[in-house]
Design a protein around this motif. Sequence first.
Motif, PDB file in Angstrom:
ATOM      1  N   GLU A 158      55.142  34.016  26.259  1.00 54.35           N
ATOM      2  CA  GLU A 158      53.794  34.505  26.506  1.00 54.35           C
ATOM      3  C   GLU A 158      53.794  35.372  27.762  1.00 54.35           C
ATOM      4  O   GLU A 158      54.772  35.409  28.504  1.00 54.35           O
ATOM      5  CB  GLU A 158      52.815  33.336  26.651  1.00 54.35           C
ATOM      6  CG  GLU A 158      52.667  32.527  25.361  1.00 54.35           C
ATOM      7  CD  GLU A 158      51.634  31.431  25.459  1.00 54.35           C
ATOM      8  OE1 GLU A 158      50.852  31.276  24.515  1.00 54.35           O
ATOM      9  OE2 GLU A 158      51.623  30.719  26.488  1.00 54.35           O
ATOM     10  N   THR A 159      52.688  36.076  27.977  1.00 54.18           N
ATOM     11  CA  THR A 159      52.567  36.974  29.115  1.00 54.18           C
ATOM     12  C   THR A 159      51.600  36.390  30.134  1.00 54.18           C
ATOM     13  O   THR A 159      50.482  35.984  29.769  1.00 54.18           O
ATOM     14  CB  THR A 159      52.053  38.361  28.675  1.00 54.18           C
ATOM     15  OG1 THR A 159      52.937  38.893  27.695  1.00 54.18           O
ATOM     16  CG2 THR A 159      51.994  39.314  29.859  1.00 54.18           C
ATOM     17  N   ILE A 160      52.015  36.336  31.391  1.00 56.10           N
ATOM     18  CA  ILE A 160      51.112  35.918  32.462  1.00 56.10           C
ATOM     19  C   ILE A 160      50.177  37.088  32.757  1.00 56.10           C
ATOM     20  O   ILE A 160      50.613  38.161  33.177  1.00 56.10           O
ATOM     21  CB  ILE A 160      51.885  35.535  33.733  1.00 56.10           C
ATOM     22  CG1 ILE A 160      52.853  34.369  33.475  1.00 56.10           C
ATOM     23  CG2 ILE A 160      50.905  35.186  34.870  1.00 56.10           C
ATOM     24  CD1 ILE A 160      52.191  33.073  33.137  1.00 56.10           C
ATOM     25  N   MET A 161      48.880  36.863  32.523  1.00 55.99           N
ATOM     26  CA  MET A 161      47.859  37.884  32.756  1.00 55.99           C
ATOM     27  C   MET A 161      46.971  37.423  33.910  1.00 55.99           C
ATOM     28  O   MET A 161      46.541  36.259  33.952  1.00 55.99           O
ATOM     29  CB  MET A 161      47.002  38.083  31.504  1.00 55.99           C
ATOM     30  CG  MET A 161      47.769  38.369  30.230  1.00 55.99           C
ATOM     31  SD  MET A 161      48.468  40.017  30.186  1.00 55.99           S
ATOM     32  CE  MET A 161      46.991  41.021  30.096  1.00 55.99           C
ATOM     33  N   ILE A 162      46.691  38.340  34.835  1.00 51.68           N
ATOM     34  CA  ILE A 162      45.829  38.024  35.976  1.00 51.68           C
ATOM     35  C   ILE A 162      44.761  39.097  36.099  1.00 51.68           C
ATOM     36  O   ILE A 162      45.049  40.299  36.007  1.00 51.68           O
ATOM     37  CB  ILE A 162      46.636  37.918  37.286  1.00 51.68           C
ATOM     38  CG1 ILE A 162      47.667  36.777  37.182  1.00 51.68           C
ATOM     39  CG2 ILE A 162      45.701  37.674  38.482  1.00 51.68           C
ATOM     40  CD1 ILE A 162      48.549  36.628  38.411  1.00 51.68           C
ATOM     41  N   GLY A 163      43.529  38.655  36.310  1.00 48.22           N
ATOM     42  CA  GLY A 163      42.427  39.572  36.524  1.00 48.22           C
ATOM     43  C   GLY A 163      41.750  39.305  37.853  1.00 48.22           C
ATOM     44  O   GLY A 163      41.539  38.143  38.225  1.00 48.22           O
ATOM     45  N   ASP A 164      41.417  40.368  38.576  1.00 45.14           N
ATOM     46  CA  ASP A 164      40.655  40.255  39.814  1.00 45.14           C
ATOM     47  C   ASP A 164      39.186  40.120  39.431  1.00 45.14           C
ATOM     48  O   ASP A 164      38.624  40.988  38.759  1.00 45.14           O
ATOM     49  CB  ASP A 164      40.877  41.495  40.680  1.00 45.14           C
ATOM     50  CG  ASP A 164      40.299  41.337  42.080  1.00 45.14           C
ATOM     51  OD1 ASP A 164      39.177  40.818  42.207  1.00 45.14           O
ATOM     52  OD2 ASP A 164      40.967  41.755  43.051  1.00 45.14           O
ATOM     53  N   LEU A 165      38.544  39.058  39.845  1.00 43.70           N
ATOM     54  CA  LEU A 165      37.167  38.781  39.442  1.00 43.70           C
ATOM     55  C   LEU A 165      36.194  39.856  39.915  1.00 43.70           C
ATOM     56  O   LEU A 165      35.103  39.991  39.366  1.00 43.70           O
ATOM     57  CB  LEU A 165      36.736  37.411  39.960  1.00 43.70           C
ATOM     58  CG  LEU A 165      37.302  36.228  39.171  1.00 43.70           C
ATOM     59  CD1 LEU A 165      37.213  34.942  39.974  1.00 43.70           C
ATOM     60  CD2 LEU A 165      36.561  36.070  37.851  1.00 43.70           C
TER      61      LEU A 165
END
Length: 267
Positions: free
Chosen positions: A108-115
């Motif tokens: 799987e891919t680690i996805m990060i979003g800045d809130l």
Amino acid sequence: MTEPDVAALRRAYDEQLRVHVPTRQPEGVRMSWDGPLLRTIGFGGRGWVEYRDLGGAQGADVDALIERQVRFFGELGQGFEWKHHGHDLPADLTERLRAAGFAPEPTETIMIGDLASIDLGARPPDGVVLREITERSDLRGIAALEDAVWGEEGTIGWLDHLGAEREADPDRLAIFVAEAGHVVVSAGWIRLPQNTGFGTLWGGATLREWRGKGIYRSLVAVRGRLAQARGLRYLETDASDDSRPILERLGFAPVTTTTPWIWSPQR
């Protein structure tokens, strides 16, 4: 839109999440250290091995670390997951895991979003209601959903562990369902690890006939708004190939990959 600093996001993930130890644990869950490795037992049907890095270990030292984990879990008669990341060192770590009897599950891919910049405006379609659940009895609706999506039975076992986790520290776990009438058509939860800037997203399975209607996006949004209200900075999730493009459109960035390498006593 400003391009995300992927290196900075990955660094924050490594430093804050990879070996986070919750303050409160459900009864029966135990965590222990073996050098750089953090071991967890008592949650669900298998254990976990996690780490920030292996401290520069190479060759025989890595083999010894792996061998100790196999011995530890083997004596318990329990399988376990070695959570490997695409940027982990040494480069031959997966070869050494395979040689020790481990087998990989899908990457799987680690996805990060800045809130501050991701889109949290999605709402559920007509006829679907999002609801935070707090009772153990509500988990049975999620169990039926998971069984229908994945074609497996016995989901309620690990969901009972999820319920126990929430009861142990209700401020750190929020569980949401998307319901059409009395049917749970999708579900997702968010963990809010103490002393980090992250909320982490889990779940998200949706009944086939309800896909493509924006339900997954709305579940991401409601959990993101909760994290934002808590003063957090980031959302993180381990995304499947199906989820990744949706998250990218919302403003999440891929920062690395993760693959569960599984050892079981039967092997």
